[in-house]
Design a protein around this motif. Structure first.
Motif, short mmCIF file in Angstrom:
data_model
loop_
_atom_site.label_atom_id
_atom_site.label_comp_id
_atom_site.label_asym_id
_atom_site.label_seq_id
_atom_site.Cartn_x
_atom_site.Cartn_y
_atom_site.Cartn_z
N HIS A 51 0.85 -1.19 0.00
CA HIS A 51 0.00 0.00 0.00
C HIS A 51 0.88 1.23 0.00
N ASP A 52 0.76 2.02 -1.05
CA ASP A 52 1.47 3.31 -1.13
C ASP A 52 2.97 3.13 -0.90
N GLY A 53 3.54 2.12 -1.53
CA GLY A 53 4.98 1.91 -1.44
C GLY A 53 5.46 1.19 -0.20
N ARG A 54 4.54 0.75 0.65
CA ARG A 54 4.89 0.03 1.87
C ARG A 54 4.29 -1.37 1.83
N VAL A 55 4.85 -2.27 2.61
CA VAL A 55 4.27 -3.59 2.78
C VAL A 55 3.66 -3.66 4.18
N LEU A 56 2.34 -3.78 4.23
CA LEU A 56 1.63 -3.89 5.50
C LEU A 56 1.35 -5.36 5.79
N SER A 57 1.40 -5.71 7.06
CA SER A 57 1.19 -7.11 7.46
C SER A 57 0.06 -7.20 8.47
N PHE A 58 -0.86 -8.15 8.23
CA PHE A 58 -2.01 -8.34 9.12
C PHE A 58 -2.23 -9.83 9.38
N VAL A 59 -2.75 -10.13 10.55
CA VAL A 59 -3.33 -11.45 10.81
C VAL A 59 -4.82 -11.22 11.03
N SER A 60 -5.63 -12.14 10.56
CA SER A 60 -7.08 -11.93 10.60
C SER A 60 -7.76 -12.82 11.62
N SER A 61 -8.90 -12.35 12.10
CA SER A 61 -9.72 -13.08 13.05
C SER A 61 -11.17 -12.97 12.58
N ILE A 62 -11.91 -14.08 12.62
CA ILE A 62 -13.30 -14.10 12.17
C ILE A 62 -14.22 -14.40 13.34
N SER A 63 -15.25 -13.58 13.49
CA SER A 63 -16.23 -13.75 14.57
C SER A 63 -17.62 -13.96 13.98
N THR A 64 -18.41 -14.82 14.64
CA THR A 64 -19.80 -15.03 14.26
C THR A 64 -20.67 -14.87 15.50
N PHE A 65 -21.99 -14.88 15.31
CA PHE A 65 -22.91 -14.67 16.42
C PHE A 65 -23.27 -16.00 17.08
N ASN A 66 -23.33 -15.98 18.41
CA ASN A 66 -23.71 -17.18 19.16
C ASN A 66 -25.21 -17.45 19.04
N THR A 67 -25.57 -18.73 18.92
CA THR A 67 -26.96 -19.20 18.91
C THR A 67 -27.90 -18.29 18.14
N PRO A 68 -27.63 -18.04 16.86
CA PRO A 68 -28.50 -17.16 16.07
C PRO A 68 -29.87 -17.78 15.85
N LEU A 69 -30.89 -16.94 15.80
CA LEU A 69 -32.26 -17.37 15.56
C LEU A 69 -32.80 -16.76 14.26
N ASP A 70 -31.91 -16.27 13.44
CA ASP A 70 -32.28 -15.66 12.17
C ASP A 70 -31.27 -16.12 11.12
N VAL A 71 -31.75 -16.45 9.92
CA VAL A 71 -30.86 -16.97 8.88
C VAL A 71 -29.80 -15.95 8.51
N THR A 72 -30.20 -14.71 8.35
CA THR A 72 -29.25 -13.67 7.96
C THR A 72 -28.15 -13.52 9.00
N VAL A 73 -28.54 -13.42 10.26
CA VAL A 73 -27.57 -13.24 11.35
C VAL A 73 -26.65 -14.45 11.45
N ALA A 74 -27.21 -15.63 11.25
CA ALA A 74 -26.40 -16.85 11.35
C ALA A 74 -25.28 -16.89 10.33
N GLU A 75 -25.47 -16.23 9.19
CA GLU A 75 -24.50 -16.31 8.12
C GLU A 75 -23.54 -15.12 8.07
N LEU A 76 -23.72 -14.15 8.97
CA LEU A 76 -22.81 -13.01 9.01
C LEU A 76 -21.49 -13.39 9.68
N ALA A 77 -20.42 -12.85 9.14
CA ALA A 77 -19.09 -13.06 9.74
C ALA A 77 -18.35 -11.72 9.77
N ILE A 78 -17.77 -11.40 10.91
CA ILE A 78 -17.01 -10.17 11.08
C ILE A 78 -15.53 -10.54 11.06
#
Length: 268
Positions: free
Chosen positions: A222-249
């Protein structure tokens, strides 16, 4: 539970498919669900029609996705149990997600649905996408397409072969756990993308990482630099809605001091 004739396309074969996918025997499932192997066998072969409660209990022990639990209920002649609320109608939950993304700045964070369509993103993500062609940024955006497309982020990713392998394996695991035609189509598309010129093997890089990593990093220019990241994925506990169940942050944590310093300088 009542005994009846259920077609071969009914709930029984679907439940058997989920049980076999999870590699659980009829006896083991019966013990988990406080039932009997004979009972499970009758359900799977169509000799018995399970109650709505039994379907949901078996689905819980088989870790069936919420969307597919609705499909099981419909196959047995019952109404769907779980709503599928449009993202823009999630009210306080949607507002909370937006605040979470903003609070994570200056580090990148993104929310995607079950087929990696982008639901929300913060300014850290917008920074990484700067300069991409318009056709990749036209809604609906897809996170996998943007990342792996030859005109997307792929040419900027220094460890593309590693990161691409990680993303494809992640999608393969998801497809093994849940049926999703939309996800399969995205996978087939991005897996067929050619690697950009110059994306050699990780050992061939001229700029080896100066810091030790404890998880596979995303190393991106990015803009002449090398940036480094590690990623983490979170989901919702015990979802009761299809949309919410499939969301990932997915949040991207800086993996080295130089990335922290640079991002903080952009968004003090």
């Amino acid at each position: 539970m009542t005994t009846t004739a259920v077609s071969s396309t009914g709930v029984g074969p679907l439940l058997r498919g989920w049980r076999e996918r999870r590699r659980i025997s009829q006896l083991e499932l019966a013990l988990r669900a406080d039932s009997s192997a004979r009972h499970i066998s009758f359900v799977e072969t169509g000799r018995s029609r399970p109650s709505e409660e039994m379907i949901l209990r078996l689905a819980e022990h088989l870790d069936v996705p919420v969307r597919e639990r609705n499909a099981l209920l419909v196959a047995a002649g019952y109404a769907p149990r779980y709503a599928e609320t449009p993202v823009d109608s999630l009210g306080a939950l949607r507002e909370g997600i937006e605040r979470l993304l903003q609070g994570y700045e200056p580090y990148p964070a993104i929310v995607v649905d079950g087929s990696y369509t982008v639901v929300a993103a913060n300014r850290g993500i917008a920074m990484l996408l700067d300069g991409l062609p318009e056709h990749l940024l036209t809604p609906p955006l897809n996170g996998m397409r943007i990342t792996l497309h030859p005109e997307g982020l792929a040419p900027r990713i220094r460890n593309l072969r590693e990161w691409r392998g990680h993303l494809l394996a992640q999608m393969e695991r998801q497809m093994a756990l849940a049926r999703s035609q939309a996800l399969r189509e995205v996978y087939d598309e991005v897996a067929a993308y050619p690697l950009p010129e110059g994306s050699g093997d990780p050992d061939d890089r001229e700029d080896p990482a100066p810091y030790p990593y404890f998880a596979l990093p995303l190393r991106i220019e990015h803009d002449g630099r090398v940036l480094s990241f590690v990623s983490s994925i979170s989901t919702f506990n015990t979802p009761l809605d299809v949309t919410v169940a499939e969301l990932a942050i997915e949040t991207f944590l800086p993996a080295d001091p130089a990335t922290v310093t640079y991002l903080r300088s952009l968004m003090p």
